[in-house]
Write a protein that holds these residues in place. Structure first.
Motif, PDB file in Angstrom:
ATOM      1  N   PHE A 251       0.822  -1.215   0.000  1.00  0.00           N
ATOM      2  CA  PHE A 251       0.000   0.000   0.000  1.00  0.00           C
ATOM      3  C   PHE A 251       0.858   1.268   0.000  1.00  0.00           C
ATOM      4  N   PRO A 252       1.811   1.440   0.936  1.00  0.00           N
ATOM      5  CA  PRO A 252       2.649   2.647   0.850  1.00  0.00           C
ATOM      6  C   PRO A 252       3.481   2.688  -0.421  1.00  0.00           C
ATOM      7  N   LEU A 253       3.898   1.506  -0.924  1.00  0.00           N
ATOM      8  CA  LEU A 253       4.663   1.482  -2.172  1.00  0.00           C
ATOM      9  C   LEU A 253       3.825   1.981  -3.337  1.00  0.00           C
ATOM     10  N   GLU A 254       2.551   1.614  -3.352  1.00  0.00           N
ATOM     11  CA  GLU A 254       1.667   2.077  -4.423  1.00  0.00           C
ATOM     12  C   GLU A 254       1.373   3.571  -4.286  1.00  0.00           C
ATOM     13  N   VAL A 255       1.187   4.043  -3.054  1.00  0.00           N
ATOM     14  CA  VAL A 255       0.930   5.472  -2.846  1.00  0.00           C
ATOM     15  C   VAL A 255       2.113   6.310  -3.322  1.00  0.00           C
ATOM     16  N   ILE A 256       3.337   5.821  -3.084  1.00  0.00           N
ATOM     17  CA  ILE A 256       4.535   6.592  -3.440  1.00  0.00           C
ATOM     18  C   ILE A 256       4.870   6.467  -4.921  1.00  0.00           C
ATOM     19  N   SER A 257       4.846   5.236  -5.432  1.00  0.00           N
ATOM     20  CA  SER A 257       5.359   5.009  -6.795  1.00  0.00           C
ATOM     21  C   SER A 257       4.292   4.692  -7.826  1.00  0.00           C
ATOM     22  N   HIS A 258       3.091   4.277  -7.405  1.00  0.00           N
ATOM     23  CA  HIS A 258       2.030   3.846  -8.333  1.00  0.00           C
ATOM     24  C   HIS A 258       2.531   2.734  -9.264  1.00  0.00           C
ATOM     25  N   TYR A 259       3.265   1.786  -8.677  1.00  0.00           N
ATOM     26  CA  TYR A 259       3.879   0.763  -9.522  1.00  0.00           C
ATOM     27  C   TYR A 259       2.825  -0.157 -10.136  1.00  0.00           C
ATOM     28  N   LEU A 260       1.750  -0.478  -9.398  1.00  0.00           N
ATOM     29  CA  LEU A 260       0.698  -1.323  -9.956  1.00  0.00           C
ATOM     30  C   LEU A 260      -0.001  -0.633 -11.121  1.00  0.00           C
ATOM     31  N   TYR A 261      -0.221   0.660 -10.983  1.00  0.00           N
ATOM     32  CA  TYR A 261      -0.880   1.414 -12.053  1.00  0.00           C
ATOM     33  C   TYR A 261      -0.029   1.406 -13.317  1.00  0.00           C
ATOM     34  N   HIS A 262       1.259   1.699 -13.175  1.00  0.00           N
ATOM     35  CA  HIS A 262       2.126   1.768 -14.357  1.00  0.00           C
ATOM     36  C   HIS A 262       2.380   0.380 -14.948  1.00  0.00           C
ATOM     37  N   LEU A 263       2.505  -0.642 -14.106  1.00  0.00           N
ATOM     38  CA  LEU A 263       2.739  -1.995 -14.606  1.00  0.00           C
ATOM     39  C   LEU A 263       1.561  -2.488 -15.430  1.00  0.00           C
ATOM     40  N   THR A 264       0.359  -2.332 -14.920  1.00  0.00           N
ATOM     41  CA  THR A 264      -0.821  -2.808 -15.642  1.00  0.00           C
ATOM     42  C   THR A 264      -1.163  -1.915 -16.829  1.00  0.00           C
ATOM     43  N   ASN A 265      -0.846  -0.639 -16.731  1.00  0.00           N
ATOM     44  CA  ASN A 265      -1.117   0.267 -17.847  1.00  0.00           C
ATOM     45  C   ASN A 265      -0.299  -0.119 -19.075  1.00  0.00           C
ATOM     46  N   ALA A 266       0.917  -0.624 -18.835  1.00  0.00           N
ATOM     47  CA  ALA A 266       1.763  -1.048 -19.956  1.00  0.00           C
ATOM     48  C   ALA A 266       1.264  -2.343 -20.589  1.00  0.00           C
ATOM     49  N   MET A 267       0.406  -3.075 -19.913  1.00  0.00           N
ATOM     50  CA  MET A 267      -0.074  -4.361 -20.414  1.00  0.00           C
ATOM     51  C   MET A 267      -1.440  -4.265 -21.074  1.00  0.00           C
ATOM     52  N   LEU A 268      -2.078  -3.104 -21.025  1.00  0.00           N
ATOM     53  CA  LEU A 268      -3.455  -2.991 -21.502  1.00  0.00           C
ATOM     54  C   LEU A 268      -3.530  -3.040 -23.020  1.00  0.00           C
ATOM     55  N   PRO A 269      -4.548  -3.709 -23.561  1.00  0.00           N
ATOM     56  CA  PRO A 269      -4.801  -3.646 -25.007  1.00  0.00           C
ATOM     57  C   PRO A 269      -5.502  -2.338 -25.367  1.00  0.00           C
ATOM     58  N   ASP A 270      -5.664  -2.114 -26.646  1.00  0.00           N
ATOM     59  CA  ASP A 270      -6.335  -0.887 -27.088  1.00  0.00           C
ATOM     60  C   ASP A 270      -7.821  -0.910 -26.775  1.00  0.00           C
ATOM     61  N   SER A 271      -8.418  -2.096 -26.798  1.00  0.00           N
ATOM     62  CA  SER A 271      -9.846  -2.210 -26.524  1.00  0.00           C
ATOM     63  C   SER A 271     -10.138  -3.591 -25.953  1.00  0.00           C
TER      64      SER A 271
END
Length: 661
Positions: A251-271
Motif C-alpha cells: 500500500f505505501p509502495l503504491e501510494v509513493i510510486s504507483h507501480y501497480l498502475y504503471h505496470l498494468t497500464n503497460a499491459m493494456l490492449p487498445d480495446s
C-alpha cells in the motif's frame, strides 16, 4: 523373567513366526520381553471382565483389547501417532514420520466389504453436510448483502483518498461477505467512470483484507474443542495475516510510486471485446436451493455506488403487477426508452429480488418496505449461522469417524503437497466456486481436525487469493472498458506481488505462520479471542482510520489541523502500547489476565460439585466428632448474628477455651 517364561509358550503357539524373532538379537529379545510383560499385565488386570467368547478366542480378543487400549504413540513400537490419540495435539510437524505412497494407497483402497460400506455411508454423509455447509455460506452472503448492501454501495460511491479507499474496500467486503461481489462492483464503477483507476486499486486492496472474515467466523464453529479451535483459528487467521502484511508493504509502495498502475497500464490492449458472464459449477449447484430462501439484489448496490439513485428508498415499496409474485411481474426491468413505467408495465423489487428460474424466494414479500427486507435479511442471517454450525459439527464428526485410527504419517503424506502445487490447487478450487471465502471456509475445518497442516493451508489460501481475481477479470470483460480491465489486473498483480514477497523465502514465510500460531494459542486461554479479534481487526480499526481520513477530506484548515493532532496522538499511543507490550511485560500481564478469567470460569463450572463435596466432608467430620448438627448451626448463627457484647460475655465465662477441641 518368570513372568516372561510363563506366558511365552502360549504366545508362540499363537504366533509361530515369532519364535525365529526371539532368537535373533538380545535387543530384540529385550523388546519382546518388554511388550510381553505389558501384555501379560493387561491380561491379568482384565481377567475379571473377560467374557466366554474372549476366553475361547484369546488371539482375537487380545488383539482387539491391545488396539483399544493403545491411545498414545508412546505405547506403540513404531512411535507413530494415530488420529484420535490422547497425545494427538503434542506431535509436531517435524516429528511426523515419512510414509510411502504404497502405504497411502493401501490405507485408502484396501478394505473389506464391511469397511467399504462404512466408507460409502460416511462419504454420502460428508457430501450431505458439505452441500448444506455451502448453502449456508451462500445464504449468509445473501443475507449480508441485504443487511449491508445500501451502506456498502454508499461507501464506494465517491473518489476518496488512499487510506479511505483501502478502509472502504475492507468494510464493504466485511459487510456483504464476498470479495468477488466487491471487486465486481469496483470494476463496474471504474468502467462507468464513477471512480478513478487509482481509487479502484486501493478499494481492491481493502477487499483482499475483508474477504478473510468469513473463514474466521467459520473457525468459531469449533469452539467446543479447544485443540480444534486452536488449529482452526490459526488456519483461518494465516489468511488474514498474509493479506495484512501484503497491504502493509504494497500500500505505501503504491501510494509513493504507483507501480501497480504503471505496470498494468503497460499491459493494456487498445480495446476490450464484449464477454459473457461465467458462473462456476458449484454456484449452479448451490445457488438454486439458497435462492429459494433468499436472493439478494446486487443491482441496488451498484446503482447506489454509481449514483443512479441516492438511497435504497428509491426501490420501495416493492411492487408486483396484478399482485402476482414471480420474476415477470415483479423483477423484470422497465425499458425506459420504450416509455415503460413502473407499476404499469413492470414491477419493482428492493434488496430482495426474484430469479428467472426459481421464481421469488420464500422471504420475498409484495408491498414490503426497507424495514421489512432488513428484518428478513436479519432472520436469514441467524438461520444461515445456525445451519452453518450444525453442518460444520456434522462434517467434523463424520471426518473424525472416518479418520479414527489412521496414522499421521499416512495423512501427512497424502496432504503434504509442494507449495506451488498447493497454490495451483487453491486457485483451481476458487475458480470453480468463484469465491475465495468459500474455499478457505471449507478448508478451515480440515485444519481444525489436523488433516491439513498450517504449512499446507498457507499456499492453498494464496491460491485462493489468485483464483478470486478471475471474477474481477470476467467482470472487466463484460464491462467492455479498458480501465475496468486495468483494475482487475491490478488486483491480480497485487496478490502475485504479495506471494513473491512472503512465500518463497523460508524466513519470510515463517512470519505469517508464527503470527497465526500465536493467535491460535491465545484461544486456549480464552474463547473470547476470536470474536474480539474479528470486531477489532475488521471493524474497530477500519472505522477509526476512516474517521481520521474523513477529517482530511473536508479540505478545511480546522479539520486538517484537528486530524493532524489526532494522527500524532494515535501514533504516540501505538508507540506507547508497543513499549508497554515489549518492555513492561504487557504480554505477560495480558496472558495472566486471560489465565485468571479461565481459572475463574472453570471454578464457577465446578463450584456446585465442589460444594457438594465439601458438604459431604463436613457431614463426615460431624459424624466423626459427634458434634450435633443443630449445635453447629446454632454456633454458626451465633457467630453471624450475635452482638459484640454477647461474644465478650461468652469469652469472660470461658476465657481459655478448650484447646484440644
Amino acid at each position: 523373567r518368570s513372568t516372561i517364561f510363563y506366558i511365552v509358550p502360549d504366545f508362540l503357539a499363537c504366533y509361530p513366526a515369532s519364535s525365529h524373532y526371539l532368537k535373533n538379537t538380545p535387543t530384540q529379545l529385550a523388546f519382546f520381553e518388554r511388550n510381553i510383560v505389558d501384555s501379560h499385565y493387561y491380561t491379568r488386570t482384565r481377567a475379571s471382565t473377560m467374557s466366554t467368547t474372549e476366553a475361547q478366542d484369546p488371539v482375537k480378543s487380545e488383539t482387539n483389547k491391545v488396539e483399544s487400549v493403545i491411545r498414545s504413540r508412546k505405547e506403540r513400537p513404531t512411535g507413530s501417532t494415530h488420529f484420535g490419540d490422547a497425545d494427538w495435539d503434542e506431535e509436531q510437524v517435524d516429528e511426523i514420520g515419512d510414509a510411502t505412497w504404497g502405504e497411502v494407497a493401501k490405507a485408502c483402497c484396501v478394505h473389506d466389504a464391511k469397511e467399504w460400506g462404512k466408507i460409502f455411508v460416511g462419504a454420502c454423509a460428508a457430501l450431505f453436510f458439505l452441500y448444506f455447509f455451502l448453502v449456508s455460506l451462500e445464504l449468509m452472503g445473501s443475507a449480508a448483502k441485504v443487511l449491508g448492501g445500501c451502506k456498502a454501495g454508499g461507501l464506494m460511491s465517491d473518489d476518496t483518498n488512499p487510506v479511505a479507499g483501502l478502509v472502504i474496500g475492507e468494510l464493504a467486503t466485511a459487510l456483504i461477505q464476498s470479495s468477488s461481489t466487491t471487486t465486481s462492483i469496483i470494476v463496474s464503477l471504474v468502467g462507468a467512470e464513477a471512480i478513478s483507476v487509482n481509487t479502484g486499486i486501493y478499494l481492491v486492496m481493502g477487499a483482499n483484507i475483508g474477504t478473510s472474515v468469513t473463514n474466521t467466523i467459520v473457525s468459531m464453529g469449533q469452539m467446543a474443542d479447544g485443540a480444534q479451535l486452536e488449529r482452526a483459528f490459526a488456519g483461518a487467521t494465516v489468511h488474514d495475516i498474509f493479506n495484512l502484511l501484503s497491504v502493509a508493504i504494497l500500500f505505501p509502495l503504491e501510494v509513493i510510486s504507483h507501480y501497480l498502475y504503471h505496470l498494468t497500464n503497460a499491459m493494456l490492449p487498445d480495446s476490450v471485446g464484449d464477454g459473457e458472464k461465467w458462473e462456476g459449477p458449484i454456484k449452479k449447484i448451490v445457488s438454486p436451493f439458497a435462492g429459494r430462501v433468499l436472493k439478494a439484489n446486487k443491482d441496488v448496490i451498484k446503482d447506489i455506488a454509481t449514483g443512479k439513485v441516492e438511497s435504497c428508498d428509491a426501490y420501495y415499496p416493492v411492487l408486483c403487477l396484478d399482485g402476482i409474485e414471480d420474476y415477470k411481474h415483479c423483477a423484470s426491468k422497465c425499458d425506459k426508452d420504450a416509455g415503460e413505467e413502473v407499476g404499469v408495465d413492470c414491477g419493482r423489487v428492493g434488496l430482495i429480488t426474484c430469479d428467472k428460474t426459481t421464481g421469488c424466494p420464500a422471504f420475498f414479500q409484495n408491498g414490503a418496505n426497507l424495514h421489512d427486507d432488513s428484518i428478513s435479511g436479519g432472520v436469514c442471517l441467524v438461520l444461515s449461522l445456525f445451519l452453518l454450525i450444525v453442518c460444520l459439527m456434522g462434517l467434523v464428526n463424520v471426518l473424525q469417524r472416518g479418520l479414527a485410527g489412521m496414522s499421521t504419517r499416512i495423512i501427512y503424506k497424502a496432504t503434504n503437497v509442494n507449495g506451488l502445487i498447493g497454490i495451483v490447487i487453491g486457485a483451481a478450487i476458487t475458480i470453480l466456486v468463484q469465491s475465495s471465502s468459500i474455499t478457505t471456509s471449507v478448508l478451515t475445518p480440515f485444519v481444525g481436525l489436523g488433516v491439513i497442516q498450517l504449512e499446507q493451508m498457507l499456499p492453498l489460501t494464496l491460491g485462493a487469493n489468485i483464483g478470486t481475481t478471475i471474477t474481477g477479470l470476467l467482470a472487466a470483460m463484460v464491462s467492455d472498458n479498458v480501465d475496468a480491465l486495468q483494475v482487475a489486473l491490478c488486483h491480480l498483480f497485487f496478490n502475485l506481488s504479495g506471494i513473491v514477497i512472503w512465500y518463497p523465502i523460508p524466513i519470510m514465510r515463517r512470519v505469517p505462520l508464527r503470527g497465526a500460531r500465536a493467535l491460535g494459542r491465545a484461544t486456549r486461554r480464552s474463547r473470547l479471542v476470536p470474536p474480539i479479534y474479528i470486531i477489532v481487526v475488521f471493524f474497530v480499526i477500519p472505522l477509526l482510520l476512516l474517521g481520521l481520513s474523513s477529517l482530511f477530506m473536508q479540505k478545511t484548515v480546522g479539520f486538517t489541523v484537528l486530524g493532524s493532532f489526532l494522527v500524532i496522538g494515535v501514533v504516540l499511543g501505538i508507540a506507547r502500547f508497543i513499549w508497554w507490550w515489549k518492555k513492561q511485560e504487557g504480554l505477560q500481564k495480558c496472558l495472566a489476565c486471560l489465565d485468571r478469567r479461565t481459572d475463574m470460569n472453570n471454578t464457577m463450572k465446578t463450584l456446585p460439585e465442589d460444594m457438594q463435596f465439601l458438604k459431604s466432608k463436613v457431614a463426615q467430620l460431624v459424624e466423626h466428632t459427634g458434634l450435633p448438627e443443630d449445635e453447629e448451626a446454632g454456633d454458626a448463627q451465633k457467630g453471624s448474628d450475635g452482638t459484640a457484647e454477647e461474644v465478650a460475655a461468652e469469652n469472660e465465662e470461658n476465657p481459655v477455651g478448650d484447646k484440644n477441641e
